[in-house]
Design a protein around this motif. Structure first.
Motif, PDB file in Angstrom:
ATOM      1  N   ASP A 200      98.057  40.324  44.779  1.00 26.68           N
ATOM      2  CA  ASP A 200      98.853  39.671  43.733  1.00 26.68           C
ATOM      3  C   ASP A 200      98.606  38.161  43.739  1.00 26.68           C
ATOM      4  N   ILE A 201      98.544  37.576  44.922  1.00 22.95           N
ATOM      5  CA  ILE A 201      98.334  36.121  45.046  1.00 22.95           C
ATOM      6  C   ILE A 201      96.872  35.758  44.810  1.00 22.95           C
ATOM      7  N   TYR A 202      95.998  36.638  45.232  1.00 22.68           N
ATOM      8  CA  TYR A 202      94.544  36.424  45.087  1.00 22.68           C
ATOM      9  C   TYR A 202      94.161  36.361  43.600  1.00 22.68           C
ATOM     10  N   TYR A 203      94.683  37.277  42.788  1.00 20.97           N
ATOM     11  CA  TYR A 203      94.357  37.248  41.358  1.00 20.97           C
ATOM     12  C   TYR A 203      94.979  36.031  40.685  1.00 20.97           C
ATOM     13  N   GLN A 204      96.150  35.635  41.146  1.00 17.85           N
ATOM     14  CA  GLN A 204      96.821  34.453  40.602  1.00 17.85           C
ATOM     15  C   GLN A 204      96.003  33.194  40.892  1.00 17.85           C
ATOM     16  N   GLY A 205      95.448  33.115  42.104  1.00 21.31           N
ATOM     17  CA  GLY A 205      94.651  31.942  42.494  1.00 21.31           C
ATOM     18  C   GLY A 205      93.416  31.756  41.630  1.00 21.31           C
ATOM     19  N   MET A 206      92.842  32.873  41.167  1.00 22.56           N
ATOM     20  CA  MET A 206      91.616  32.808  40.368  1.00 22.56           C
ATOM     21  C   MET A 206      91.807  32.065  39.050  1.00 22.56           C
ATOM     22  N   ALA A 207      93.048  31.911  38.611  1.00 23.18           N
ATOM     23  CA  ALA A 207      93.313  31.328  37.289  1.00 23.18           C
ATOM     24  C   ALA A 207      92.738  29.918  37.127  1.00 23.18           C
ATOM     25  N   VAL A 208      92.493  29.226  38.229  1.00 20.46           N
ATOM     26  CA  VAL A 208      91.966  27.853  38.130  1.00 20.46           C
ATOM     27  C   VAL A 208      90.451  27.834  37.901  1.00 20.46           C
ATOM     28  N   LEU A 209      89.789  28.982  38.032  1.00 18.32           N
ATOM     29  CA  LEU A 209      88.326  29.061  37.901  1.00 18.32           C
ATOM     30  C   LEU A 209      87.955  29.311  36.448  1.00 18.32           C
ATOM     31  N   LEU A 210      87.437  28.287  35.772  1.00 19.33           N
ATOM     32  CA  LEU A 210      87.136  28.429  34.342  1.00 19.33           C
ATOM     33  C   LEU A 210      85.699  28.125  33.970  1.00 19.33           C
ATOM     34  N   THR A 211      85.117  27.075  34.538  1.00 24.60           N
ATOM     35  CA  THR A 211      83.786  26.643  34.097  1.00 24.60           C
ATOM     36  C   THR A 211      82.712  27.034  35.107  1.00 24.60           C
ATOM     37  N   GLU A 212      81.461  26.902  34.661  1.00 23.44           N
ATOM     38  CA  GLU A 212      80.339  27.196  35.547  1.00 23.44           C
ATOM     39  C   GLU A 212      80.392  26.304  36.780  1.00 23.44           C
ATOM     40  N   ASN A 213      80.763  25.025  36.570  1.00 19.76           N
ATOM     41  CA  ASN A 213      80.885  24.097  37.710  1.00 19.76           C
ATOM     42  C   ASN A 213      81.946  24.538  38.701  1.00 19.76           C
ATOM     43  N   ASP A 214      83.028  25.147  38.211  1.00 21.35           N
ATOM     44  CA  ASP A 214      84.080  25.635  39.124  1.00 21.35           C
ATOM     45  C   ASP A 214      83.498  26.697  40.054  1.00 21.35           C
ATOM     46  N   PHE A 215      82.708  27.615  39.491  1.00 22.66           N
ATOM     47  CA  PHE A 215      82.127  28.684  40.321  1.00 22.66           C
ATOM     48  C   PHE A 215      81.061  28.127  41.259  1.00 22.66           C
ATOM     49  N   TYR A 216      80.360  27.098  40.798  1.00 26.66           N
ATOM     50  CA  TYR A 216      79.387  26.426  41.674  1.00 26.66           C
ATOM     51  C   TYR A 216      80.116  25.748  42.839  1.00 26.66           C
ATOM     52  N   ASP A 217      81.157  24.982  42.532  1.00 24.80           N
ATOM     53  CA  ASP A 217      81.885  24.251  43.583  1.00 24.80           C
ATOM     54  C   ASP A 217      82.504  25.221  44.591  1.00 24.80           C
ATOM     55  N   LEU A 218      83.085  26.299  44.083  1.00 28.13           N
ATOM     56  CA  LEU A 218      83.682  27.321  44.952  1.00 28.13           C
ATOM     57  C   LEU A 218      82.634  27.882  45.912  1.00 28.13           C
ATOM     58  N   THR A 219      81.489  28.286  45.361  1.00 22.17           N
ATOM     59  CA  THR A 219      80.457  28.946  46.161  1.00 22.17           C
ATOM     60  C   THR A 219      79.801  27.962  47.121  1.00 22.17           C
ATOM     61  N   MET A 220      79.558  26.746  46.645  1.00 22.77           N
ATOM     62  CA  MET A 220      78.920  25.732  47.500  1.00 22.77           C
ATOM     63  C   MET A 220      79.824  25.388  48.683  1.00 22.77           C
ATOM     64  N   ALA A 221      81.117  25.311  48.450  1.00 25.07           N
ATOM     65  CA  ALA A 221      82.043  24.986  49.544  1.00 25.07           C
ATOM     66  C   ALA A 221      81.985  26.073  50.614  1.00 25.07           C
ATOM     67  N   TYR A 222      81.935  27.318  50.189  1.00 27.40           N
ATOM     68  CA  TYR A 222      81.838  28.425  51.153  1.00 27.40           C
ATOM     69  C   TYR A 222      80.520  28.361  51.926  1.00 27.40           C
ATOM     70  N   LEU A 223      79.419  28.161  51.210  1.00 30.75           N
ATOM     71  CA  LEU A 223      78.105  28.187  51.866  1.00 30.75           C
ATOM     72  C   LEU A 223      77.965  27.037  52.855  1.00 30.75           C
ATOM     73  N   ALA A 224      78.460  25.855  52.479  1.00 30.51           N
ATOM     74  CA  ALA A 224      78.397  24.703  53.398  1.00 30.51           C
ATOM     75  C   ALA A 224      79.241  24.986  54.635  1.00 30.51           C
ATOM     76  N   ARG A 225      80.396  25.609  54.418  1.00 32.08           N
ATOM     77  CA  ARG A 225      81.289  25.903  55.541  1.00 32.08           C
ATOM     78  C   ARG A 225      80.643  26.885  56.531  1.00 32.08           C
ATOM     79  N   VAL A 226      79.989  27.912  56.018  1.00 31.73           N
ATOM     80  CA  VAL A 226      79.421  28.898  56.949  1.00 31.73           C
ATOM     81  C   VAL A 226      78.051  28.477  57.475  1.00 31.73           C
ATOM     82  N   HIS A 227      77.418  27.547  56.803  1.00 23.74           N
ATOM     83  CA  HIS A 227      76.206  26.953  57.388  1.00 23.74           C
ATOM     84  C   HIS A 227      76.571  26.366  58.757  1.00 23.74           C
ATOM     85  N   ALA A 228      77.750  25.771  58.839  1.00 19.60           N
ATOM     86  CA  ALA A 228      78.230  25.201  60.107  1.00 19.60           C
ATOM     87  C   ALA A 228      78.590  26.273  61.132  1.00 19.60           C
TER      88      ALA A 228
END
Ligand code: HPA
Ligand code: ZN
Length: 345
Positions: A69-97
């Motif tokens: 329920d909270i997970y689907y609610q959180g997705m509401a802020v993801l609208l543009t291509e840049n949002d999906f890029y920023d989301l994915t890049m943050a994850y990849l940088a984090r796990v690179h470490a």
């Protein structure tokens, strides 16, 4: 210590640099509260929280549905291509470490298209980040499109239709969301079509659902991997079959703790799985919601179950041999694991 380490701190250091792949990660579940606030502001989207602390405090779940329920609610802020890029890049940088060398990540297109976000926007932003991680760090990746199992099979079919122009970037399909009451067989036809398109197949099964759902994922869907699979342990014949076939299970210890699949990490079945000969791996599932990325999952379960050097090596090896990488690339990663082990006697 008989586990092959001088101390628990030594084991943590070993885990930190151990080359690994992550095979069970929902990219939308890596949305940290800080980024959620930044995107809400950037996009002028209202969210029902006034601070990052308030968001984190809301992350107390008693089961899978509570979380979803909270997970689907959180997705509401993801609208543009840049949002999906920023989301994915943050994850990849984090796990690179976290010494992650390869990722196979899930995305939930239906969580976005139903809000009016175009399929191409979602996949465009995610793949731009995956390409950047490959270029910057040599991190390889595969993208797996999940169907939301609480929706109908017809809606899954429509989603697969939308994916057709993008199949060069989609390696497989998966099945996630509310498990109980939505057995794998509900998606038999759409999985058969995905297979005929050359896609790999995975499904969440046995997280909350019974062993019968794991059998269905194997026998009706014909999956290449089982996501979670915890409740397989209730059925010895199923365990024997999974072990004999070398079926990879993508296990998520901190997720299991947060969603009350286990009461305590000391009671986590990971060691039992390894002892039974199951090809288990360690993954973070939805790290922004469950309190840790992949190394935190390794450390949590290693400390709680006193995992040995050999067990940690097996988990890291399983992450590559259970991946969809070609054999030569798997082999290079297995050699890197051996090199790390030799360098840390
Ligand atoms: N289980 C099922 N569906 C999900 C999960 C999960 O852990 N995370 C995101 N969607
Ligand atoms: Zn999951």
């Amino acid at each position: 210590m008989s586990n092959g380490f001088a101390s628990a701190a030594d084991r943590r250091e070993f885990i930190a640099g151990l080359p690994k792949a992550e095979l069970h990660l929902h990219i939308e579940g890596s949305l940290e509260p800080e980024l959620m606030f930044a995107l809400a502001e950037r996009n002028g989207v209202a969210i029902p929280f006034s601070s990052v602390e308030e968001v984190r405090a809301a992350y107390a779940f008693s089961n899978l549905q509570d979380f979803l329920d909270i997970y689907y609610q959180g997705m509401a802020v993801l609208l543009t291509e840049n949002d999906f890029y920023d989301l994915t890049m943050a994850y990849l940088a984090r796990v690179h470490a976290d010494a992650v060398r390869h990722v196979e990540i899930f995305f939930d297109p239906q969580g976005h298209t139903e809000r009016g976000v175009a399929f191409a926007t979602v996949i465009g932003g995610i793949t731009r980040a995956l390409d950047a991680a490959q270029a910057q760090w040599g991190m390889s990746s595969r993208l797996i499109m999940c169907f939301l199992r609480h929706l109908s099979e017809a809606e899954a079919e429509a989603t697969l239709d939308q994916a057709l122009p993008h199949l060069e970037r989609i390696h497989g399909v998966g099945l996630d969301s509310s498990e109980n009451g939505h057995p794998p067989a509900k998606f038999a036809r759409v999985f058969a079509r995905a297979r005929s398109l050359g896609l790999k197949l995975v499904a969440h099964a046995g997280e909350e659902g019974p062993p019968a759902y794991v059998y269905e994922a194997l026998d009706v869907l014909g999956v290449d991997r089982i996501d979670h699979g915890n409740r397989s342990l209730e059925d010895p014949a199923l365990v024997a079959r999974l072990a004999a076939s070398g079926m990879t299970l993508t296990v998520c210890p901190l997720s299991n703790l947060k969603l009350c699949v286990v009461d305590d990490l000391h009671a986590h079945p990971l060691k039992t799985m390894l002892d039974a000969g199951l090809a288990a791996t360690v993954n973070s599932d939805d790290p922004a919601y469950f309190g840790g990325y992949v190394n935190a999952n390794f450390i949590g379960v290693a400390d709680a179950l006193d995992l040995s050097r050999e067990e940690l090596l097996a988990l890291a090896r399983n992450s590559f041999t259970g991946s969809f990488l070609p054999d030569n690339e798997q082999g290079a990663h297995l050699a890197a694991i051996d090199a790390w082990n030799r360098a840390h006697p």
